[in-house]
Scaffold this motif. Structure first.
Motif, PDB file in Angstrom:
ATOM      1  N   CYS A  44      -4.010   2.879 -68.547  1.00 49.86           N
ATOM      2  CA  CYS A  44      -4.732   2.273 -67.432  1.00 49.86           C
ATOM      3  C   CYS A  44      -6.047   3.005 -67.190  1.00 49.86           C
ATOM      4  O   CYS A  44      -6.148   4.217 -67.407  1.00 49.86           O
ATOM      5  CB  CYS A  44      -3.845   2.337 -66.181  1.00 49.86           C
ATOM      6  SG  CYS A  44      -4.588   1.539 -64.737  1.00 49.86           S
ATOM      7  N   HIS A  46      -7.334   3.573 -64.367  1.00 50.50           N
ATOM      8  CA  HIS A  46      -7.294   4.238 -63.060  1.00 50.50           C
ATOM      9  C   HIS A  46      -6.646   5.619 -63.125  1.00 50.50           C
ATOM     10  O   HIS A  46      -7.135   6.565 -62.523  1.00 50.50           O
ATOM     11  CB  HIS A  46      -6.540   3.346 -62.057  1.00 50.50           C
ATOM     12  CG  HIS A  46      -6.427   3.939 -60.692  1.00 50.50           C
ATOM     13  ND1 HIS A  46      -5.216   4.247 -60.109  1.00 50.50           N
ATOM     14  CD2 HIS A  46      -7.378   4.305 -59.799  1.00 50.50           C
ATOM     15  CE1 HIS A  46      -5.425   4.760 -58.911  1.00 50.50           C
ATOM     16  NE2 HIS A  46      -6.722   4.802 -58.698  1.00 50.50           N
ATOM     17  N   ALA A  47      -5.537   5.720 -63.827  1.00 50.01           N
ATOM     18  CA  ALA A  47      -4.826   6.993 -63.967  1.00 50.01           C
ATOM     19  C   ALA A  47      -3.937   6.879 -65.192  1.00 50.01           C
ATOM     20  O   ALA A  47      -4.056   5.933 -65.965  1.00 50.01           O
ATOM     21  CB  ALA A  47      -4.049   7.322 -62.707  1.00 50.01           C
ATOM     22  N   ALA A  49      -1.118   5.758 -66.792  1.00 55.44           N
ATOM     23  CA  ALA A  49       0.017   4.844 -66.780  1.00 55.44           C
ATOM     24  C   ALA A  49      -0.085   3.968 -68.014  1.00 55.44           C
ATOM     25  O   ALA A  49      -1.177   3.694 -68.512  1.00 55.44           O
ATOM     26  CB  ALA A  49       0.019   3.990 -65.520  1.00 55.44           C
ATOM     27  N   CYS A  65      -0.335  -3.044 -63.659  1.00 50.45           N
ATOM     28  CA  CYS A  65      -0.071  -1.634 -63.950  1.00 50.45           C
ATOM     29  C   CYS A  65       1.196  -1.184 -63.214  1.00 50.45           C
ATOM     30  O   CYS A  65       1.333  -1.445 -62.016  1.00 50.45           O
ATOM     31  CB  CYS A  65      -1.263  -0.795 -63.523  1.00 50.45           C
ATOM     32  SG  CYS A  65      -0.966   0.973 -63.729  1.00 50.45           S
ATOM     33  N   LEU A  67       2.038   1.693 -62.217  1.00 56.02           N
ATOM     34  CA  LEU A  67       1.920   2.840 -61.307  1.00 56.02           C
ATOM     35  C   LEU A  67       1.371   2.443 -59.940  1.00 56.02           C
ATOM     36  O   LEU A  67       1.989   2.705 -58.909  1.00 56.02           O
ATOM     37  CB  LEU A  67       1.043   3.922 -61.952  1.00 56.02           C
ATOM     38  CG  LEU A  67       1.029   5.282 -61.264  1.00 56.02           C
ATOM     39  CD1 LEU A  67       2.445   5.809 -61.057  1.00 56.02           C
ATOM     40  CD2 LEU A  67       0.211   6.283 -62.068  1.00 56.02           C
ATOM     41  N   HIS A  68       0.205   1.785 -59.892  1.00 57.72           N
ATOM     42  CA  HIS A  68      -0.397   1.438 -58.596  1.00 57.72           C
ATOM     43  C   HIS A  68      -0.641  -0.054 -58.439  1.00 57.72           C
ATOM     44  O   HIS A  68      -1.203  -0.488 -57.430  1.00 57.72           O
ATOM     45  CB  HIS A  68      -1.723   2.186 -58.386  1.00 57.72           C
ATOM     46  CG  HIS A  68      -1.603   3.672 -58.471  1.00 57.72           C
ATOM     47  ND1 HIS A  68      -2.287   4.417 -59.398  1.00 57.72           N
ATOM     48  CD2 HIS A  68      -0.857   4.541 -57.753  1.00 57.72           C
ATOM     49  CE1 HIS A  68      -1.969   5.698 -59.247  1.00 57.72           C
ATOM     50  NE2 HIS A  68      -1.100   5.798 -58.255  1.00 57.72           N
ATOM     51  N   GLY A  69      -0.311  -0.847 -59.428  1.00 56.78           N
ATOM     52  CA  GLY A  69      -0.304  -2.298 -59.237  1.00 56.78           C
ATOM     53  C   GLY A  69      -1.578  -3.055 -59.543  1.00 56.78           C
ATOM     54  O   GLY A  69      -1.619  -4.265 -59.325  1.00 56.78           O
ATOM     55  N   SER A  70      -2.618  -2.409 -60.048  1.00 57.10           N
ATOM     56  CA  SER A  70      -3.799  -3.196 -60.440  1.00 57.10           C
ATOM     57  C   SER A  70      -3.415  -4.174 -61.553  1.00 57.10           C
ATOM     58  O   SER A  70      -2.653  -3.837 -62.452  1.00 57.10           O
ATOM     59  CB  SER A  70      -4.914  -2.289 -60.962  1.00 57.10           C
ATOM     60  OG  SER A  70      -5.567  -1.641 -59.915  1.00 57.10           O
ATOM     61  N   PRO A  83      -6.218  -0.676 -57.195  1.00 64.13           N
ATOM     62  CA  PRO A  83      -7.294   0.304 -57.048  1.00 64.13           C
ATOM     63  C   PRO A  83      -8.168   0.483 -58.297  1.00 64.13           C
ATOM     64  O   PRO A  83      -9.192   1.143 -58.203  1.00 64.13           O
ATOM     65  CB  PRO A  83      -6.537   1.598 -56.739  1.00 64.13           C
ATOM     66  CG  PRO A  83      -5.240   1.445 -57.460  1.00 64.13           C
ATOM     67  CD  PRO A  83      -4.899  -0.020 -57.352  1.00 64.13           C
TER      68      PRO A  83
HETATM   69  S1  FES Z   1      -2.640   4.029 -62.801  1.00 66.80           S
HETATM   70 FE1  FES Z   1      -2.957   1.899 -63.063  1.00 66.80          FE
HETATM   71  S2  FES Z   1      -3.583   1.212 -61.093  1.00 66.80           S
HETATM   72 FE2  FES Z   1      -3.343   3.346 -60.877  1.00 66.80          FE
END
Ligand code: FES
Length: 109
Positions: A44, A46-47, A49, A65, A67-70, A83
């Motif tokens: 991902c 974002h982080a 995942a 995703c 982890l945080h749902g994007s 996010p």
């Molecule tokens: S790790 Fe994918 S939205 Fe945060």
């Protein structure tokens, strides 16, 4: 674009499923949406995942995703929801007979 490399047989990723493969040490997520295959960077934007572990949204042709749902568009790699604000790389996929071949796109920048 790099050369196409064989990654697996198409039957190994049934419709509605995903798999992670490593190509030149780069993790790539491959998705099967109704028999059409898409390949994205697995990590991902974002982080840390693994998108291949996310839930497919077949109606939007997107993956969420884990982890945080994007959500990311499987055709463009663009983020569809926060996010995450950056897209992920999209790679070319070819089906040759019953095998999947993927060619890596160069990283952005
Ligand atoms: S790790 Fe994918 S939205 Fe945060």
């Amino acid at each position: 674009m790099s050369a196409f490399v064989r990654v697996c047989r198409t039957a190994e990723i049934p419709p509605g499923h995903a798999a992670r493969v490593d190509i030149d040490a780069i993790p790539v997520a491959i998705f099967n949406v109704g028999g059409e295959f898409f390949a994205l960077d697995d990590t991902c934007s974002h982080a840390m995942a693994s998108l291949s572990e996310g839930e497919l949204d077949l109606g939007r042709c997107a993956v969420e995703c884990p982890l945080h749902g994007s959500q990311f568009d499987l055709r463009s790699g663009a983020p569809l929801s926060l996010p995450a604000v950056d897209g992920v790389g999209v790679h070319a996929v070819e089906v040759r007979d019953d095998e999947l071949w993927v060619a890596l796109s160069p990283p952005p920048g």
